[in-house]
Design a protein around this motif. Sequence first.
Motif, mmCIF file in Angstrom:
data_model
loop_
_atom_site.group_PDB
_atom_site.id
_atom_site.type_symbol
_atom_site.label_atom_id
_atom_site.label_comp_id
_atom_site.label_asym_id
_atom_site.label_seq_id
_atom_site.Cartn_x
_atom_site.Cartn_y
_atom_site.Cartn_z
ATOM 1 N N THR A 1 72.349 -74.331 -2.906
ATOM 2 C CA THR A 1 73.191 -73.528 -3.798
ATOM 3 C C THR A 1 74.552 -74.196 -4.011
ATOM 4 O O THR A 1 75.203 -73.969 -5.032
ATOM 5 N N ALA A 2 74.983 -75.032 -3.056
ATOM 6 C CA ALA A 2 76.228 -75.785 -3.253
ATOM 7 C C ALA A 2 76.071 -76.789 -4.392
ATOM 8 O O ALA A 2 76.988 -76.986 -5.204
ATOM 9 N N LEU A 3 74.901 -77.429 -4.474
ATOM 10 C CA LEU A 3 74.641 -78.358 -5.576
ATOM 11 C C LEU A 3 74.578 -77.606 -6.902
ATOM 12 O O LEU A 3 75.040 -78.113 -7.942
ATOM 13 N N LEU A 4 74.009 -76.410 -6.865
ATOM 14 C CA LEU A 4 73.958 -75.582 -8.071
ATOM 15 C C LEU A 4 75.363 -75.275 -8.571
ATOM 16 O O LEU A 4 75.659 -75.409 -9.767
ATOM 17 N N VAL A 5 76.253 -74.861 -7.662
ATOM 18 C CA VAL A 5 77.625 -74.513 -8.050
ATOM 19 C C VAL A 5 78.366 -75.728 -8.590
ATOM 20 O O VAL A 5 79.092 -75.637 -9.587
ATOM 21 N N ALA A 6 78.191 -76.878 -7.956
ATOM 22 C CA ALA A 6 78.862 -78.093 -8.425
ATOM 23 C C ALA A 6 78.438 -78.438 -9.849
ATOM 24 O O ALA A 6 79.278 -78.756 -10.714
ATOM 25 N N ILE B 1 91.504 -75.808 -1.994
ATOM 26 C CA ILE B 1 92.813 -76.312 -2.440
ATOM 27 C C ILE B 1 92.711 -76.840 -3.865
ATOM 28 O O ILE B 1 93.527 -76.496 -4.738
ATOM 29 N N ALA B 2 91.722 -77.683 -4.129
ATOM 30 C CA ALA B 2 91.541 -78.239 -5.474
ATOM 31 C C ALA B 2 91.252 -77.130 -6.483
ATOM 32 O O ALA B 2 91.776 -77.147 -7.606
ATOM 33 N N PHE B 3 90.440 -76.171 -6.088
ATOM 34 C CA PHE B 3 90.091 -75.052 -6.970
ATOM 35 C C PHE B 3 91.334 -74.260 -7.371
ATOM 36 O O PHE B 3 91.547 -73.943 -8.550
ATOM 37 N N PHE C 1 91.665 -81.832 -10.716
ATOM 38 C CA PHE C 1 91.368 -80.872 -9.653
ATOM 39 C C PHE C 1 90.013 -80.198 -9.856
ATOM 40 O O PHE C 1 89.375 -79.782 -8.880
ATOM 41 N N THR C 2 89.562 -80.113 -11.093
ATOM 42 C CA THR C 2 88.194 -79.635 -11.328
ATOM 43 C C THR C 2 87.189 -80.615 -10.731
ATOM 44 O O THR C 2 86.228 -80.215 -10.054
ATOM 45 N N ALA C 3 87.406 -81.905 -10.964
ATOM 46 C CA ALA C 3 86.501 -82.931 -10.432
ATOM 47 C C ALA C 3 86.497 -82.929 -8.905
ATOM 48 O O ALA C 3 85.441 -83.086 -8.276
ATOM 49 N N LEU C 4 87.658 -82.743 -8.294
ATOM 50 C CA LEU C 4 87.728 -82.697 -6.829
ATOM 51 C C LEU C 4 86.986 -81.475 -6.280
ATOM 52 O O LEU C 4 86.300 -81.567 -5.251
ATOM 53 N N THR C 5 87.112 -80.348 -6.948
ATOM 54 C CA THR C 5 86.378 -79.155 -6.509
ATOM 55 C C THR C 5 84.880 -79.405 -6.551
ATOM 56 O O THR C 5 84.142 -79.060 -5.616
#
Length: 423
Positions: free
Chosen positions: A188-193, A118-120, A85-89
């Motif tokens: 910023t989405a790439l940063l968070v990932a 959901i994954a998070f 679920f970490t990988a899915l997030t």
Amino acid sequence: MIAPDRRAIAAWCLYDWANSAYNTVITTFVFAVYFTRAVARDEVLGTAAWSRAMAAAGLAVAILSPVLGAVADHTGRRKPWLALFTALTVAFTTALWWVKPDPSSMALALVCVALGTIAFELANVFYNASLPAVAPPSMFGRVSGWGWGTGYFGGLACLIVALFGFVNNEAPVFGLFSTTDQENVRATALLVAAWFGLFSLPLFLWVPDEPGPAKPLGRAVREGLATLWRTIGHARQYRQIGRFLIASAFYRDAINTITAFGGIYAAGTFGMSFEEIVLFAIVLNVVAGLGAVGFAWIDDWFGARRTILISVAGLIVSGVPLILATDKTAFWVLALGLGLFFGPAQAAGRSMMARLSPEHMQGEMFGLYGLSGRVVGFFGPLALGFATEAFASQRAGMASILVFFAVGFVLMLGVRDPLRPTR
């Protein structure tokens, strides 16, 4: 009793540092604001659409979390589920890069945020259930509080990078992201990932996992579902757990809703810019982190129940004038007072659940913890969305959340502290 392993505790707390970037940057202060201001047709419509996506995600988590928790108890090992679920997030967060500032991207944004959330949340079920693997019961409060505090500082650090490296940077970021189509904000989405993926690795390396009983997955699913059904059927045996789950569901939903819509509220009601919102979030995270760490010892010394009651009372006392505030300076001061109690309420809830859970049932019980929060949890975003639309006011939407704090406080009065003997 187990001897505390400092490296395992540090690695466990670092996962909070890793995953807080998602809540802070994506669902609260940066991407949520970007969605309502730049992607949706207007802020009211964007707020309502975002709230419905969060409600749908909450409903899915409510259904899946106790089932998967019970299954994990029968497979023994929790880290593979946590890794999945970490990988899915991380994957769904990465996909947010393709959400452009145009209403045609609304569907993509809402689907990715809902699935990512959901994954998070499912990852958190297995993360929280691993607390007894790294700390003895006498340290549940401190380790849980340290984790929450570390998480707030992790969110702070990620926001600083987002502010100075992306949002407030007119020059192309690393020569890759310009301000065209708000690439600097979308990045910023790439940063968070990347942040989530990198800083979660120590947990998988150094936190111990319970050995699996070598059961086939199909058998584990059947036995997990059967155990969950028996637990529900014998609810009277877990009366204190049931009372706590119901009480905590209300105040946790209120906290989650405020944090999810805090950036949207600040932008729409007080006209805060992206830069102001991120700076506000940085200060708020410092205060919340200090509150979580400071109350960690109170939890172990005086009990989780008292810590929760003090924190929820503080949230109510701070929340009422916050909703009435019309001046930006007053909003800042009152919001920081509110933030002081966020961490202690959540950290003490986690430690209390760990103390109440029977041995070898932590996965199932934390799954029910997730279920209870989500059964009520999707009402918070829905109530906020409906109140916002009905009164055409974000202030009215936020005011509806105070009711959830009050209900949670009253119900918590009937819960016995697990550290105190039954009379």
